[in-house]
Enzyme design. Structure first.
Site, PDB file in Angstrom:
ATOM      1  N   PRO A   2       0.811  -1.152   0.000  1.00 29.55           N
ATOM      2  CA  PRO A   2       0.000   0.000   0.000  1.00 29.55           C
ATOM      3  C   PRO A   2       0.852   1.209   0.000  1.00 29.55           C
ATOM      4  CG  PRO A   2       0.035  -1.126   2.099  1.00 29.55           C
ATOM      5  CD  PRO A   2       1.175  -1.541   1.283  1.00 29.55           C
ATOM      6  N   GLU A   3       0.845   1.840  -1.112  1.00 33.92           N
ATOM      7  CA  GLU A   3       1.351   3.202  -1.152  1.00 33.92           C
ATOM      8  C   GLU A   3       0.095   4.070  -1.200  1.00 33.92           C
ATOM      9  OE1 GLU A   3       4.577   3.709  -3.984  1.00 33.92           O
ATOM     10  OE2 GLU A   3       5.038   1.588  -3.902  1.00 33.92           O
ATOM     11  N   HIS A  92      -3.662 -14.758  10.420  1.00 39.93           N
ATOM     12  CA  HIS A  92      -3.098 -13.405  10.488  1.00 39.93           C
ATOM     13  C   HIS A  92      -4.158 -12.322  10.585  1.00 39.93           C
ATOM     14  CE1 HIS A  92       0.661 -15.360   9.626  1.00 39.93           C
ATOM     15  NE2 HIS A  92       0.164 -15.830   8.496  1.00 39.93           N
ATOM     16  N   ARG A 154      20.720  19.906   0.124  1.00 36.86           N
ATOM     17  CA  ARG A 154      20.830  18.446   0.212  1.00 36.86           C
ATOM     18  C   ARG A 154      21.547  17.885  -1.012  1.00 36.86           C
ATOM     19  NH1 ARG A 154      16.600  15.012   2.751  1.00 36.86           N
ATOM     20  NH2 ARG A 154      15.396  16.258   4.190  1.00 36.86           N
TER      21      ARG A 154
END
Length: 273
Positions: A2-3, A92, A154
């Site tokens: 799941p993104e 589960h 960065r």
DNA sequence: CGGGCGGCCTGGAGGC
DNA sequence: TGCCTCCAGGCCGCCC
């Protein structure tokens, strides 16, 4: 799993089915998820009506009456599905949320990297799970200028930068590779060496990829499913992810796989410079 | 401080 | 067939 697109697909599939329903009781078979499921959870959410489902980053937020929110994170292998109340417990299945409509929300998560918790609705943003989260990529405020600003000072490779939830949320390993491919950016390129114009293209690519993945019902590589158990179809549209050695969908060059920060990255050595 | 890495877990795939 | 190793979409905390 799941993104952002998968969680959003889950939210959209569940919302019409459960809003207005009432939580009658909660059964916890196994408390040891990424964090232990609180012993007070059942008491805190039982008896409350479900008012709305929202999403923040990869968290599903189930707003209940009385200012409480039930929060579910699927981790790597979590699933949340709506099943009949008396459906047998699956392997589960760690938490069952029983509804007054005689159905239950089943939380299943073999690897137990997921999370189930309740928070006061008005304290979510201040909570430690949410405090440091960056901008939502499908909302206003996410654009090339924001990425360029965040990249200032960065030097990280752009792939790692896209996965950093303090900058932009919801972009995981699949969609980072796909967005970089769509924008034509090499995953190892340092964020210090990306032009303003490129940042704009990359922001657009992230939006495009996430939006079309949502439209296709998410990506089902192993076992993602929405709230009714239906799989997604975006996997057939993947241009590079999990396609090592296969031809790039744009130019035909063989897709490469490299490892960055212990995760696989896939890219086209010709399209992405 | 930014950035890299290992660890948390289990199951499935692939090699021998 | 069975055993072994490797790998997996997230996230956190430790270390340099």
């Amino acid at each position: 799993m799941p993104e952002l697109p998968e969680v959003e697909v889950l939210r959209r599939s569940l919302e019409p089915a459960v809003v207005g329903d009432r939580i009658e009781r909660v059964r916890t078979w196994n408390r040891s998820l990424r964090e232990p499921v609180s012993r007070g959870l059942a008491k805190r959410i039982s008896g409350r009506r479900i008012e709305r489902l929202r999403r923040r980053a990869k968290y599903l937020l189930i707003d209940l009456e009385g200012g409480t929110t039930l929060i579910v994170h699927l981790g790597m292998s979590g699933r949340l599905t709506l099943v009949p109340e008396r459906a047998p417990r699956e392997p589960h299945e760690h938490v069952g949320v029983f509804l007054s409509s005689r159905r239950r929300l089943r939380f299943r998560d073999p690897r137990r990297f997921g999370l189930v918790l309740a928070l006061s609705t008005d304290r979510i943003e201040a909570d430690r799970h949410f405090r440091h989260l960056g901008v939502e990529p499908l909302e206003d405020g996410f654009d090339g200028a924001l990425l360029a600003r965040a990249a200032h000072g960065r030097r990280a490779p752009v792939k790692s930068f896209l996965l950093d939830g303090r900058i932009v949320v919801g972009v995981g390993n699949i969609y980072a590779s796909e967005a970089l491919h769509l924008a034509g950016v090499h995953p190892k390129r340092s964020v210090a060496r990306i032009s303003a114009e490129r940042w704009g293209q990359l922001a657009g690519a992230v939006r495009t990829i996430l939006a079309s993945a949502i439209e296709q019902g998410g990506t089902t590589l192993n076992d993602f499913a929405d709230g009714s158990g239906a799989p997604g179809y975006f996997q057939v549209a993947l241009a590079v992810y999990d396609r090592e050695g296969e031809p790039c969908t744009r130019c035909g060059a063989a897709v490469k796989r490299i490892v960055q920060g212990n995760r696989s990255t896939f890219y086209c050595p010709r399209c992405q410079r």
